[in-house]
Design a protein around this motif. Structure first.
Motif, PDB file in Angstrom:
ATOM      1  N   THR A  50     140.646  18.015  -9.996  1.00 36.47           N
ATOM      2  CA  THR A  50     140.071  18.780  -8.894  1.00 36.47           C
ATOM      3  C   THR A  50     140.936  19.980  -8.561  1.00 36.47           C
ATOM      4  O   THR A  50     142.137  19.996  -8.842  1.00 36.47           O
ATOM      5  CB  THR A  50     139.902  17.911  -7.639  1.00 36.47           C
ATOM      6  OG1 THR A  50     139.128  18.630  -6.663  1.00 36.47           O
ATOM      7  CG2 THR A  50     141.243  17.530  -7.018  1.00 36.47           C
ATOM      8  N   SER A  51     140.323  20.976  -7.962  1.00 32.73           N
ATOM      9  CA  SER A  51     141.061  22.021  -7.274  1.00 32.73           C
ATOM     10  C   SER A  51     141.055  21.682  -5.782  1.00 32.73           C
ATOM     11  O   SER A  51     140.492  20.667  -5.364  1.00 32.73           O
ATOM     12  CB  SER A  51     140.439  23.393  -7.544  1.00 32.73           C
ATOM     13  OG  SER A  51     139.059  23.390  -7.226  1.00 32.73           O
ATOM     14  N   TRP A  52     141.686  22.529  -4.981  1.00 32.19           N
ATOM     15  CA  TRP A  52     141.858  22.236  -3.553  1.00 32.19           C
ATOM     16  C   TRP A  52     140.510  22.013  -2.868  1.00 32.19           C
ATOM     17  O   TRP A  52     139.570  22.784  -3.032  1.00 32.19           O
ATOM     18  CB  TRP A  52     142.583  23.386  -2.866  1.00 32.19           C
ATOM     19  CG  TRP A  52     142.830  23.108  -1.409  1.00 32.19           C
ATOM     20  CD1 TRP A  52     141.952  23.294  -0.378  1.00 32.19           C
ATOM     21  CD2 TRP A  52     144.016  22.565  -0.834  1.00 32.19           C
ATOM     22  NE1 TRP A  52     142.522  22.907   0.811  1.00 32.19           N
ATOM     23  CE2 TRP A  52     143.787  22.452   0.562  1.00 32.19           C
ATOM     24  CE3 TRP A  52     145.246  22.157  -1.353  1.00 32.19           C
ATOM     25  CZ2 TRP A  52     144.760  21.962   1.434  1.00 32.19           C
ATOM     26  CZ3 TRP A  52     146.212  21.674  -0.480  1.00 32.19           C
ATOM     27  CH2 TRP A  52     145.952  21.579   0.893  1.00 32.19           C
ATOM     28  N   ASN A  53     140.409  20.938  -2.100  1.00 35.88           N
ATOM     29  CA  ASN A  53     139.235  20.691  -1.268  1.00 35.88           C
ATOM     30  C   ASN A  53     139.614  19.715  -0.161  1.00 35.88           C
ATOM     31  O   ASN A  53     140.560  18.930  -0.308  1.00 35.88           O
ATOM     32  CB  ASN A  53     138.069  20.157  -2.107  1.00 35.88           C
ATOM     33  CG  ASN A  53     138.319  18.770  -2.656  1.00 35.88           C
ATOM     34  OD1 ASN A  53     137.944  17.784  -2.040  1.00 35.88           O
ATOM     35  ND2 ASN A  53     138.978  18.685  -3.816  1.00 35.88           N
ATOM     36  N   GLU A  54     138.881  19.765   0.927  1.00 38.41           N
ATOM     37  CA  GLU A  54     139.199  18.923   2.086  1.00 38.41           C
ATOM     38  C   GLU A  54     138.808  17.465   1.855  1.00 38.41           C
ATOM     39  O   GLU A  54     139.367  16.569   2.482  1.00 38.41           O
ATOM     40  CB  GLU A  54     138.481  19.460   3.336  1.00 38.41           C
ATOM     41  CG  GLU A  54     138.930  20.847   3.762  1.00 38.41           C
ATOM     42  CD  GLU A  54     140.388  20.881   4.176  1.00 38.41           C
ATOM     43  OE1 GLU A  54     140.839  19.954   4.891  1.00 38.41           O
ATOM     44  OE2 GLU A  54     141.088  21.839   3.782  1.00 38.41           O
ATOM     45  N   MET A  75     134.658  15.748  -5.930  1.00 32.28           N
ATOM     46  CA  MET A  75     135.725  16.726  -5.973  1.00 32.28           C
ATOM     47  C   MET A  75     135.203  18.094  -6.421  1.00 32.28           C
ATOM     48  O   MET A  75     134.015  18.284  -6.628  1.00 32.28           O
ATOM     49  CB  MET A  75     136.830  16.241  -6.915  1.00 32.28           C
ATOM     50  CG  MET A  75     137.543  14.973  -6.432  1.00 32.28           C
ATOM     51  SD  MET A  75     138.607  15.214  -4.979  1.00 32.28           S
ATOM     52  CE  MET A  75     137.529  14.635  -3.654  1.00 32.28           C
ATOM     53  N   LYS A  76     136.108  19.043  -6.575  1.00 26.53           N
ATOM     54  CA  LYS A  76     135.754  20.408  -6.959  1.00 26.53           C
ATOM     55  C   LYS A  76     136.281  20.668  -8.370  1.00 26.53           C
ATOM     56  O   LYS A  76     137.494  20.833  -8.564  1.00 26.53           O
ATOM     57  CB  LYS A  76     136.361  21.397  -5.962  1.00 26.53           C
ATOM     58  CG  LYS A  76     135.902  22.827  -6.144  1.00 26.53           C
ATOM     59  CD  LYS A  76     136.487  23.706  -5.056  1.00 26.53           C
ATOM     60  CE  LYS A  76     136.041  25.159  -5.237  1.00 26.53           C
ATOM     61  NZ  LYS A  76     136.649  26.033  -4.195  1.00 26.53           N
ATOM     62  N   SER A 126     142.612  11.244  -7.475  1.00 31.54           N
ATOM     63  CA  SER A 126     141.727  12.406  -7.321  1.00 31.54           C
ATOM     64  C   SER A 126     140.816  12.649  -8.513  1.00 31.54           C
ATOM     65  O   SER A 126     139.811  13.356  -8.372  1.00 31.54           O
ATOM     66  CB  SER A 126     142.568  13.665  -7.102  1.00 31.54           C
ATOM     67  OG  SER A 126     143.352  13.950  -8.255  1.00 31.54           O
TER      68      SER A 126
END
Length: 259
Positions: A173-177, A139-140, A170
């Motif tokens: 995380t921040s937004w990621n594909e 993840m980010k 998750s």
């Protein structure tokens, strides 16, 4: 007594972050399926809540999504319980702990030889614990963090056929594909909803509740569970944001079971 006929049960032992509300607890989730007990994350307050449902001796494995304190602090107390129980003959096993290897100093702190069997998680890791297949995606987040996919067979009693079910979490995380890909078609998706849109800034380390709804919609999941909740937010406001794009969204409730 049909093998694989029991749904996976998720029990929320902690749903706050990065600090708990009064009487609350940070991230921790008990997974139970066909006699197997897996603890995902072990933040502050989780160990006390875990013992409402199972004894420490009944744990089969712990998976840590990442090594921030609000996700791991109670594991450093759990080691004392295991060490003493082993000395007293109440526990005859070491507990398998799976975790990212960074930050290195935090990972080394988990290497407690008389309590844990420490094993690293990478994006390529695939585990089989009981009847559950576990896979991971990076993840980010400011530290190395992995989302978890758990797949298992569940009996549909009406048709007496096995169906493949999937639960995805998750971590932070921040937004990621990658989370959209991992969550594709999940029966239950649990996401870090640490922010409301009004508090979002570029480079934020967490998802907003609105973004959680967008991810659930894009991934085509059946149900969405919001967690890692800032303790001073109104839950209704978080749900209102998520519902803008995904109606079947709920907030994870402390000590609640989800199947």
């Amino acid at each position: 007594n049909i093998q694989g006929g029991i749904n996976l049960k998720l029990t929320v032992l902690g749903n706050n972050g990065p600090f708990p509300s009064a009487g609350g607890a940070c991230s921790g989730y008990l997974i139970r399926h066909n006699g197997i007990n897996i603890l995902v994350d072990c933040g502050n307050g989780v160990l006390a809540n875990l013992q409402r449902f199972i004894r420490i001796e009944e744990l089969d494995a712990i998976i840590l999504t990442h090594l921030h304190s609000d996700h791991i602090s109670d594991i450093h107390i759990l080691k004392y319980a295991i060490q003493i129980k082993r000395k007293r003959g109440q526990m005859d096993k070491l507990l398998e702990v799976y975790a990212p290897q960074e930050p290195e100093e935090e990972y080394k702190r988990l290497d407690v030889k008389d309590a844990f069997i420490l094993k690293p998680i990478t994006a390529d890791t695939v585990l089989k614990i009981g009847d559950i297949k576990l896979s991971f995606a990076q993840m980010k987040h400011p530290v190395l963090d992995f989302a978890i996919s758990m797949e298992f067979k569940s009996m549909e009693f009406k048709s007496m056929e096995h169906n493949r079910k999937k639960f995805v979490f998750s971590g932070d995380t921040s937004w990621n594909e990658a989370i959209i890909d991992l969550a594709g078609g999940a029966d239950l998706l649990m996401l870090d909803a640490g922010l409301l849109e009004r508090d979002f800034t570029v480079g934020a380390a967490h998802l907003t509740a609105f973004q959680c709804g967008e991810i659930a919609l894009k991934a085509g999941v059946k149900r969405l569970l919001l967690t890692h909740l800032w303790p001073e937010y109104e839950v209704g406001e978080l749900l209102e944001e998520a519902h803008r794009s995904f109606r079947n969204a709920y907030a994870a409730q402390l000590l609640q079971d989800y199947e």
